[in-house]
Structure formats: structure tokens, C-alpha cells
Enzyme design. Structure first.
Site, short mmCIF file in Angstrom:
data_model
loop_
_atom_site.label_atom_id
_atom_site.label_comp_id
_atom_site.label_asym_id
_atom_site.label_seq_id
_atom_site.Cartn_x
_atom_site.Cartn_y
_atom_site.Cartn_z
N SER A 188 0.85 -1.20 0.00
CA SER A 188 0.00 0.00 0.00
C SER A 188 0.88 1.25 0.00
O SER A 188 1.64 1.47 0.93
CB SER A 188 -0.89 0.01 1.24
OG SER A 188 -1.42 1.31 1.41
N GLY B 88 1.09 -2.20 4.26
CA GLY B 88 1.46 -0.78 4.23
C GLY B 88 2.70 -0.49 5.02
O GLY B 88 3.83 -0.68 4.56
N SER B 89 2.50 -0.04 6.27
CA SER B 89 3.61 0.49 7.05
C SER B 89 4.73 -0.53 7.28
O SER B 89 5.91 -0.15 7.31
CB SER B 89 3.09 1.02 8.39
OG SER B 89 2.26 0.08 9.01
N ASP C 35 -6.35 -6.69 4.62
CA ASP C 35 -5.81 -5.34 4.57
C ASP C 35 -5.86 -4.71 5.95
O ASP C 35 -6.94 -4.52 6.51
CB ASP C 35 -6.66 -4.53 3.57
CG ASP C 35 -6.12 -3.13 3.34
OD1 ASP C 35 -4.96 -2.87 3.70
OD2 ASP C 35 -6.87 -2.30 2.78
N GLY C 36 -4.67 -4.39 6.49
CA GLY C 36 -4.59 -3.68 7.75
C GLY C 36 -3.77 -4.43 8.78
O GLY C 36 -4.08 -5.56 9.14
N GLY D 155 -9.16 3.82 7.30
CA GLY D 155 -8.92 5.25 7.52
C GLY D 155 -7.45 5.61 7.66
O GLY D 155 -7.03 6.68 7.23
N ASP E 208 -4.83 3.40 -1.74
CA ASP E 208 -5.93 3.69 -0.82
C ASP E 208 -6.51 5.07 -1.10
O ASP E 208 -5.84 6.08 -0.88
CB ASP E 208 -5.40 3.64 0.62
CG ASP E 208 -5.15 2.22 1.09
OD1 ASP E 208 -6.09 1.40 0.98
OD2 ASP E 208 -4.03 1.93 1.56
N HIS F 63 -1.21 -1.46 -4.08
CA HIS F 63 -2.49 -1.14 -3.43
C HIS F 63 -2.56 0.38 -3.26
O HIS F 63 -1.67 0.98 -2.65
CB HIS F 63 -2.51 -1.86 -2.08
CG HIS F 63 -3.78 -1.79 -1.32
ND1 HIS F 63 -4.77 -2.75 -1.40
CD2 HIS F 63 -4.25 -0.87 -0.43
CE1 HIS F 63 -5.77 -2.44 -0.60
NE2 HIS F 63 -5.49 -1.30 0.01
C1 DX5 Z 1 -6.45 1.31 5.81
C2 DX5 Z 1 -5.97 1.02 4.40
C3 DX5 Z 1 -4.85 0.04 4.37
C4 DX5 Z 1 -3.58 0.57 4.97
C5 DX5 Z 1 -2.70 -0.58 5.38
O1 DX5 Z 1 -7.59 2.08 5.76
O2 DX5 Z 1 -7.02 0.50 3.63
O3 DX5 Z 1 -4.61 -0.41 3.04
O4 DX5 Z 1 -2.87 1.37 4.09
O5 DX5 Z 1 -1.65 -0.07 6.13
P1 DX5 Z 1 -0.96 -0.92 7.29
O6 DX5 Z 1 -0.41 -2.15 6.64
O7 DX5 Z 1 0.05 0.00 7.83
O8 DX5 Z 1 -2.07 -1.26 8.26
ZN ZN Z 2 -6.50 -0.52 1.68
#
Ligand code: DX5
Ligand code: ZN
Length: 215
Positions: free
Chosen positions: A7, A196-197, A174-175, A141, A34, A32
Site C-alpha cells: 500500500s 502498508g507500514s 488489509d490492515g 482510515g 488507498d 495497493h
Molecule cells: C487502511 C488502508 C490500508 C492501509 C494498510 O484504511 O485500507 O490499506 O494502508 O496499512 P498498514 O499495513 O500500515 O495497516
Molecule cells: Zn487498503
């Protein structure tokens, strides 16, 4: 093997081109993106332009996650921008079924995302015509939140529904994905990890090592 969908929400936006190029060279399967509107979720991110820009510098599958309400007025713009998969939250629009038809008719993949507050069976009527279901393992979010372990049973539920009905959607989570939570999801049979992170908040832009370890 599980697919990885990094992401770019957690990418350094001043270096977005470099980040996408690094991901393009990596073993990532999707990218991905967002999209948040400050309405469906309490945060604002990108619009269709970012999809278009990223499309111009990568051949990876663009996995666009719409967290917007309503959805329909914007769907054509996201298709035209070059999305390869568009997933949205069905409760954010009265026309979820028609939106899926619009996406499918554009010969790209359609998907839905399931908010932690929603049940898999709320959206049973949509499963036959979509190609991706995203199980949200955080409240949508923000990046960097903690993985909600109680959402894992949705992966199993979706696998059963898919098998019983011969559906062919991919199941994504996701998340809060990292090496431990990712492993848990893989053990439960997930097809795609959106990350993501854990991946993009690294100083080191050689993402291959982490992606391979996740796989
Ligand atoms: C949250 C997003 C995710 C997010 C994931 O609302 O839909 O795709 O970017 O980030 P991490 O992996 O850091 O939870
Ligand atoms: Zn997402």
C-alpha cells in the site's frame, strides 16, 4: 503462493516515483492504492490522478481500494485512470450491484471490501460477480494500526462460500499486516496480503527481502 499488494499510503510522497519504481522491480504482485474521501473515512488521501500517474511508471496490477461515499459518481474516473482492480465498500452506495457491473463491463476486476463492523453474509448477493474480497483487519482510515485478530474467521467463511458455490474471487486482507499477522492469514488460506507500514516505512528501499520473507 500468496500475492503481496504493497500500500503506497505509507510511502514517502516526496519520493513516490522512486518508491513505485522500487516496487515495480520487486517481487510485489500488485500495488495497493488507498483512496479516502474524508467522508466514508475520517482521512483524505488521493484521487484518480495518482492512479494515472502510477500507471505510467509500472506494469504491476493496480489494486485500487476506494474508501469513498458515494462510489458511483467517481467510478468511471478510476476506471479511465488505469485501475486494474477496483474494490469498494458496498454500504457506501445504494448501487453496489450496478457499480460492479460497470467495473466488470470495463474488463477490469471488481471487488468489495468488508469493514470490521460488517458481516460476510451482508454481501452474499454480490459474491458471484466479483473477483476480489478484501477483509479489513483494521477500521479503514489510517495506516499503521493494529491487526484485528477477530476478523480472521471471515477468511474461513469466505473460503467456504467460495468452495460451495464455485465462485472465483481472491481473498485479500488489509490492515496491520506484518510477518506474524501475515503468517496467520496465510495459514488461514488468504490469497493476497495488502501491506502498508510494515513494508514502506523502511528506510531501505530494497523491498524484496521483506516481500520474499512474507511470501
Ligand atoms: C487502511 C488502508 C490500508 C492501509 C494498510 O484504511 O485500507 O490499506 O494502508 O496499512 P498498514 O499495513 O500500515 O495497516
Ligand atoms: Zn487498503
Amino acid at each position: 503462493m500468496v500475492k503481496i499488494s504493497p500500500s503506497i499510503l505509507s510511502a514517502d510522497l516526496l519520493k513516490i516515483e522512486e518508491e513505485v519504481i522500487s516496487l515495480d522491480k520487486s517481487g510485489a504482485d500488485y500495488i495497493h492504492i488507498d483512496i479516502m474521501d474524508g467522508h466514508y473515512v475520517p482521512n483524505i488521501t488521493f484521487g484518480p490522478n495518482i492512479v494515472k500517474s502510477i500507471k505510467s511508471i509500472t506494469t504491476k496490477t493496480l489494486d485500487v481500494h476506494l474508501m469513498i461515499e458515494p462510489v458511483e459518481p467517481y467510478i468511471k474516473e478510476f476506471i479511465d485512470a488505469g485501475s486494474d482492480i477496483i474494490s469498494f465498500h458496498p454500504e457506501a452506495d445504494n448501487n453496489a450491484s450496478q457499480i460492479i457491473d460497470i467495473i466488470n463491463n470495463a474488463s477490469i476486476k471488481s471487488g468489495i471490501a468488508i469493514h470490521p463492523d460488517k458481516n460476510v453474509l451482508d454481501f452474499e448477493h454480490l459474491f458471484k460477480k466479483i473477483q476480489q474480497v478484501i477483509v479489513m483487519t483494521v477500521v479503514p482510515g489510517f495506516g499503521g494500526q493494529r491487526f484485528m485478530e477477530n476478523q480472521i474467521q471471515k477468511i474461513k467463511e469466505l473460503k467456504d462460500i467460495r468452495k460451495e458455490n464455485n465462485y472465483n474471487f481472491e481473498i485479500s486482507v488489509d490492515g496491520g499486516i506484518n510477518n506474524e499477522t501475515g503468517k496467520l492469514c496465510i495459514e488461514n488460506g488468504v490469497d493476497v496480503l495488502a501491506v502498508g507500514s510494515y513494508l514502506l516505512s523502511q528506510d531501505d528501499q530494497n523491498y524484496n527481502k521483506i516481500i520474499n520473507a512474507l511470501k
